[in-house]
Motif scaffolding. Structure first.
Motif, PDB file in Angstrom:
ATOM      1  N   PRO A 253      78.519  69.490  68.520  1.00  0.00           N
ATOM      2  CA  PRO A 253      77.176  69.765  67.942  1.00  0.00           C
ATOM      3  C   PRO A 253      77.235  69.762  66.409  1.00  0.00           C
ATOM      4  O   PRO A 253      77.085  70.806  65.764  1.00  0.00           O
TER       5      PRO A 253
ATOM      6  N   GLN B  15      73.942  71.065  64.588  1.00  0.00           N
ATOM      7  CA  GLN B  15      73.815  72.524  64.614  1.00  0.00           C
ATOM      8  C   GLN B  15      74.813  73.175  63.662  1.00  0.00           C
ATOM      9  O   GLN B  15      74.479  74.125  62.941  1.00  0.00           O
TER      10      GLN B  15
ATOM     11  N   ASN C 169      74.075  75.501  60.377  1.00  0.00           N
ATOM     12  CA  ASN C 169      74.688  76.816  60.129  1.00  0.00           C
ATOM     13  C   ASN C 169      75.367  76.852  58.758  1.00  0.00           C
ATOM     14  O   ASN C 169      75.253  77.845  58.019  1.00  0.00           O
TER      15      ASN C 169
ATOM     16  N   GLU D 149      77.607  78.253  69.129  1.00  0.00           N
ATOM     17  CA  GLU D 149      76.334  77.934  68.464  1.00  0.00           C
ATOM     18  C   GLU D 149      76.232  78.545  67.072  1.00  0.00           C
ATOM     19  O   GLU D 149      75.343  78.185  66.312  1.00  0.00           O
ATOM     20  N   LYS D 150      77.125  79.486  66.720  1.00  0.00           N
ATOM     21  CA  LYS D 150      77.106  80.101  65.392  1.00  0.00           C
ATOM     22  C   LYS D 150      78.130  79.474  64.443  1.00  0.00           C
ATOM     23  O   LYS D 150      78.115  79.772  63.243  1.00  0.00           O
TER      24      LYS D 150
END
Length: 294
Positions: A82, A85, A89, A238-239
């Motif tokens: 990703p 994404q 971040n 995801e972070k």
């Protein structure tokens, strides 16, 4: 014994000095050229690898220029990880760290540059010494503080860490710009009735605009490229930021998916290169501004 009268050096001596200066200058240029080649080698190799097809990456006779350039590595990199994404971040934490660091550092740098005394000297010395701290020395107390604040595995917790980490250099850099601002302007503002805060906002801050922009971009680049703190403090995929996601192209046994890794690393490097090309003169000016003020 009669002394030789003072005067211009003999012509032969001047020519001898010129002959000895040229080899030294040539050696300096050669050393500089070798250093530039050393610095450019990783980036050139990265770009070359990013555009090579798998067949050329496995060749026993590697070439610098891809024979059949391809974008398959870029497509595979976006399919496997990703990246968008992760880039978002990284953008959030880098922008947040840059803005907060500049807001905090500007008034602190003004105080350090304008107020002479033991406290200001001690603060300046502490700023310089803090640059020698290794990451492993500060990660444990930072981890405990963020845990108590419930900021572990959050982007804002990482922003707080990057602000703390970039603040010393931002202070040092902005203090040089403040020293370059003539004190006569502040004295004139004081005569007109302006207080310290009004003088800082209305008189000093506009003159510091180039330095503030350069300092903010420096903090942005530092946060964008940082890896160690992001690896320790961010757990969920995801972070994670872009430098951490790049490690996912390495297999469990340390085998790298070389083409997609090079393509992703090339894309992650571009923002830093563009911003640094924009601010490198201003960074140099900020480092020397305080030294040349009369």
């Amino acid at each position: 014994m009669r002394r030789r009268p003072a005067g211009p050096a003999p012509a032969g001596r001047e020519s001898t000095g010129l002959r000895t200066g040229r080899p030294a200058r040539a050696a300096q240029y050669l050393a500089l050229l070798a250093y530039l080649v050393f610095l450019a080698f990783p980036f050139v190799w990265l770009v070359s690898t990013a555009f090579k097809p798998a067949r050329e990456l496995g060749s026993l006779h590697p070439t610098w220029i891809p024979e059949q350039p391809t974008l398959d590595n870029f497509r595979q990199a976006f399919d496997e990880q990703p990246l968008l994404q992760a880039a978002a971040n990284s953008l959030i934490v880098a922008l947040g760290a840059a803005v907060i660091a500049v807001v905090i550092a500007t008034p602190m740098a003004y105080v350090m540059a304008r107020h002479r005394g033991r406290l200001a000297t001690a603060a300046t010395g502490w700023v310089v010494v803090s640059q020698a701290f290794p990451f492993v020395l500060v990660i444990i107390p930072l981890f405990l503080i963020l845990k108590n604040l419930h900021l572990i595995n959050t982007l804002w917790g990482l922003v707080l860490v990057y602000v703390v980490w970039s603040l010393p250099f931002a202070l040092w850099m902005l203090a040089g710009y403040v020293r370059a601002v003539p004190t006569e302007l502040e004295e004139a503002a004081a005569v007109d009735g302006a207080g310290r805060v009004r003088t800082l906002i209305s008189v000093v801050a506009p003159l510091l605009a180039p330095g503030i922009v350069a300092t903010g971009l420096f903090a942005f680049i530092t946060a964008w490229n940082e890896f160690f703190f992001a690896l320790v403090l961010l757990k969920t995929p995801e972070k994670q930021t872009l430098p951490v996601v790049l490690t996912h192209f390495l297999g469990a046994e340390g085998v790298a998916d070389l083409g997609p890794l090079a393509a992703a690393a090339f894309l992650a490097t571009l923002p830093s290169l563009v911003l640094f090309a924009f601010i490198q003169r201003r960074i140099t000016g900020g480092m020397t501004a305080g030294a040349v003020k009369s």
